[in-house]
Design a protein around this motif. Structure first.
Motif, short mmCIF file in Angstrom:
data_model
loop_
_atom_site.label_atom_id
_atom_site.label_comp_id
_atom_site.label_asym_id
_atom_site.label_seq_id
_atom_site.Cartn_x
_atom_site.Cartn_y
_atom_site.Cartn_z
N GLN A 155 0.90 -1.14 -0.17
CA GLN A 155 0.08 -0.03 -0.08
C GLN A 155 1.14 1.31 -0.07
O GLN A 155 0.50 2.13 -0.75
CB GLN A 155 -0.97 -0.21 0.89
CG GLN A 155 -2.25 -0.87 1.17
CD GLN A 155 -3.14 -0.62 2.07
OE1 GLN A 155 -3.49 -1.61 2.88
NE2 GLN A 155 -3.66 0.60 2.22
N LEU B 152 -9.80 0.93 0.23
CA LEU B 152 -10.36 -0.09 1.32
C LEU B 152 -11.97 -0.20 0.74
O LEU B 152 -12.51 -1.29 0.94
CB LEU B 152 -10.40 0.35 2.63
CG LEU B 152 -11.02 -0.15 3.72
CD1 LEU B 152 -10.88 -1.72 3.70
CD2 LEU B 152 -11.29 0.50 5.14
N GLU C 110 -11.91 -2.56 -2.20
CA GLU C 110 -11.65 -4.04 -1.54
C GLU C 110 -13.11 -4.77 -0.91
O GLU C 110 -13.37 -5.71 -1.07
CB GLU C 110 -10.75 -3.89 -0.43
CG GLU C 110 -9.22 -3.97 -0.84
CD GLU C 110 -8.23 -4.09 0.36
OE1 GLU C 110 -7.90 -4.88 0.39
OE2 GLU C 110 -8.05 -2.88 0.87
N ARG C 111 -13.83 -3.87 -0.03
CA ARG C 111 -15.16 -4.12 0.34
C ARG C 111 -15.91 -4.43 -0.78
O ARG C 111 -16.79 -5.39 -0.42
CB ARG C 111 -15.45 -3.14 1.28
CG ARG C 111 -16.65 -3.42 2.16
CD ARG C 111 -17.13 -2.13 3.08
NE ARG C 111 -16.13 -1.42 3.70
CZ ARG C 111 -15.77 -1.79 4.74
NH1 ARG C 111 -16.25 -2.80 5.57
NH2 ARG C 111 -14.73 -1.07 5.49
N ASN D 205 -15.23 -5.70 -3.90
CA ASN D 205 -14.70 -6.58 -4.73
C ASN D 205 -14.63 -8.09 -4.16
O ASN D 205 -14.20 -8.87 -4.55
CB ASN D 205 -13.27 -6.28 -5.03
CG ASN D 205 -13.42 -4.99 -6.31
OD1 ASN D 205 -14.48 -4.86 -6.80
ND2 ASN D 205 -12.40 -4.28 -6.40
N VAL D 206 -14.57 -8.16 -2.90
CA VAL D 206 -13.99 -9.30 -2.07
C VAL D 206 -15.32 -10.42 -2.42
O VAL D 206 -14.88 -11.61 -2.43
CB VAL D 206 -14.00 -8.96 -0.47
CG1 VAL D 206 -15.47 -8.87 0.24
CG2 VAL D 206 -13.55 -10.28 0.13
N TYR E 65 -10.49 -13.51 -1.30
CA TYR E 65 -9.44 -13.02 -0.38
C TYR E 65 -7.98 -13.11 -1.11
O TYR E 65 -7.94 -14.06 -1.58
CB TYR E 65 -9.51 -13.42 0.98
CG TYR E 65 -10.85 -12.98 1.68
CD1 TYR E 65 -10.86 -11.69 2.40
CD2 TYR E 65 -11.79 -13.90 1.65
CE1 TYR E 65 -12.08 -11.44 3.11
CE2 TYR E 65 -12.94 -13.50 2.22
CZ TYR E 65 -13.06 -12.35 2.95
OH TYR E 65 -14.25 -12.05 3.58
N GLY F 207 -6.91 -10.45 -5.60
CA GLY F 207 -8.05 -9.50 -5.54
C GLY F 207 -7.51 -8.21 -5.05
O GLY F 207 -8.19 -7.05 -5.45
N PHE F 208 -6.64 -8.19 -4.26
CA PHE F 208 -5.89 -6.91 -3.72
C PHE F 208 -5.35 -6.00 -4.90
O PHE F 208 -5.64 -4.83 -5.15
CB PHE F 208 -4.80 -7.11 -2.71
CG PHE F 208 -4.25 -5.98 -2.01
CD1 PHE F 208 -4.86 -4.76 -1.42
CD2 PHE F 208 -2.75 -5.71 -2.44
CE1 PHE F 208 -4.41 -3.80 -0.79
CE2 PHE F 208 -2.09 -4.63 -1.84
CZ PHE F 208 -2.88 -3.73 -1.00
N SER G 231 -8.00 -4.55 -6.91
CA SER G 231 -8.67 -3.54 -6.33
C SER G 231 -7.74 -2.22 -6.52
O SER G 231 -8.29 -0.85 -6.70
CB SER G 231 -8.74 -3.67 -5.03
OG SER G 231 -9.86 -4.65 -4.82
N THR H 140 -8.74 1.43 -8.12
CA THR H 140 -8.58 2.63 -7.44
C THR H 140 -7.92 3.62 -8.14
O THR H 140 -8.14 4.66 -8.09
CB THR H 140 -8.02 2.23 -6.23
OG1 THR H 140 -8.83 1.31 -5.42
CG2 THR H 140 -8.18 3.46 -5.20
N TRP I 251 -6.36 -6.08 9.22
CA TRP I 251 -6.99 -5.36 8.25
C TRP I 251 -8.50 -4.97 8.59
O TRP I 251 -9.17 -5.71 9.10
CB TRP I 251 -7.02 -6.41 6.90
CG TRP I 251 -7.76 -6.12 5.78
CD1 TRP I 251 -7.54 -4.98 5.19
CD2 TRP I 251 -8.45 -6.99 4.88
NE1 TRP I 251 -8.46 -4.87 3.75
CE2 TRP I 251 -8.88 -6.17 3.73
CE3 TRP I 251 -8.97 -8.26 4.75
CZ2 TRP I 251 -9.85 -6.69 2.79
CZ3 TRP I 251 -9.81 -8.75 3.85
CH2 TRP I 251 -9.99 -8.05 2.76
#
Length: 232
Positions: free
Chosen positions: A26, A47, A50-51, A53-54, A59, A63-64, A67, A71, A201
């Motif tokens: 990050q 964040l 991520e919320r 797309n999870v 996880y 996925g991160f 995201s 972003t 997290w």
């Protein structure tokens, strides 16, 4: 004895370091987008992504990474350069190659318990990445079973502790996440042991179930054998 026959263990930030790799990435992500937005705002937007797309990507690192790309597009109003996207993808690949570092007390604790209980590793996330980390840790030799799941719920623990043990009532789940490791295990009827990691997290935060007599909190994982002895 309290009737416990099976011990379930979370993996990331319970047996080995994980969240700090995300935090370092990050910081790298923030430096790439510094000309467009400040770090705090970018973190909030990431964040939120991520919320969202999870549920679609699950996880883990993949996925991160997606995201982060989403972003970057959002905060630049679509003006993000291709070389920045390339850097984000490289950051994600670096995460997948990051050396694994077990947490203190883990190996000694597993050695002490292996012949007394059924040990089950229960982790969620990307299948390939979790398999890589389990193998790289060298800890797989201590476990009677390894389960990689998409989500951890009360139903998950009921199923797994029935499959690998004597049912959830005679099982204990140990992990760093109240939301994923402790609360749903308690809902399933198991013992739930919270071993906090120094960073959490945001999507894994939850209130401690202080009124449940099957809930316990330990300073570090090396104290699990002492807790089991106390419950005897």
């Amino acid at each position: 004895m309290a009737g416990i026959t099976t011990l379930g263990f979370d993996a990331d930030d319970t047996l080995w370091h994980n969240e700090r790799v995300f935090r370092l990435t990050q910081d790298r992500f923030a430096s790439l987008l510094a000309e467009f937005t400040e770090k705090t705002h970018l973190s909030d937007r990431l964040l939120a992504a991520e919320r969202r797309n999870v549920l679609h990507y699950g996880y883990g690192v993949k996925g991160f990474t997606l995201s982060m790309i989403e972003t970057a597009i959002e905060v630049t109003n679509g003006r993000v350069h291709a070389d920045v996207i390339s850097e984000i993808l490289e950051a994600g690949r670096d995460m997948l190659k990051h050396p694994l570092e077990p947490l203190p007390h883990v190996e000694e604790m597993l050695k002490a318990l292996k012949d007394q209980y059924r040990l089950v590793l229960i982790t969620k996330g990307d299948l390939f990445d979790q398999e890589r980390k389990v193998t790289a840790s060298g800890l797989d030799v201590f476990f009677d079973a390894i389960e990689i799941v998409s989500e951890k719920s009360a139903a998950t623990y009921r199923t797994l502790f029935a499959r690998h043990g004597s049912g959830p009532e005679k099982a204990m789940m140990i992990g760093n996440s109240l939301k994923s490791d402790v609360v749903p295990a308690l809902e399933a009827g198991s013992y739930g042991v919270h071993v906090p990691y120094h960073v959490t997290w945001a999507l894994e935060e939850a209130e401690a179930p202080l009124g449940n007599d099957r809930y316990h909190r330990l300073d570090h994982i090396g104290k699990v054998p002492l807790l089991l002895a106390r419950l005897a």
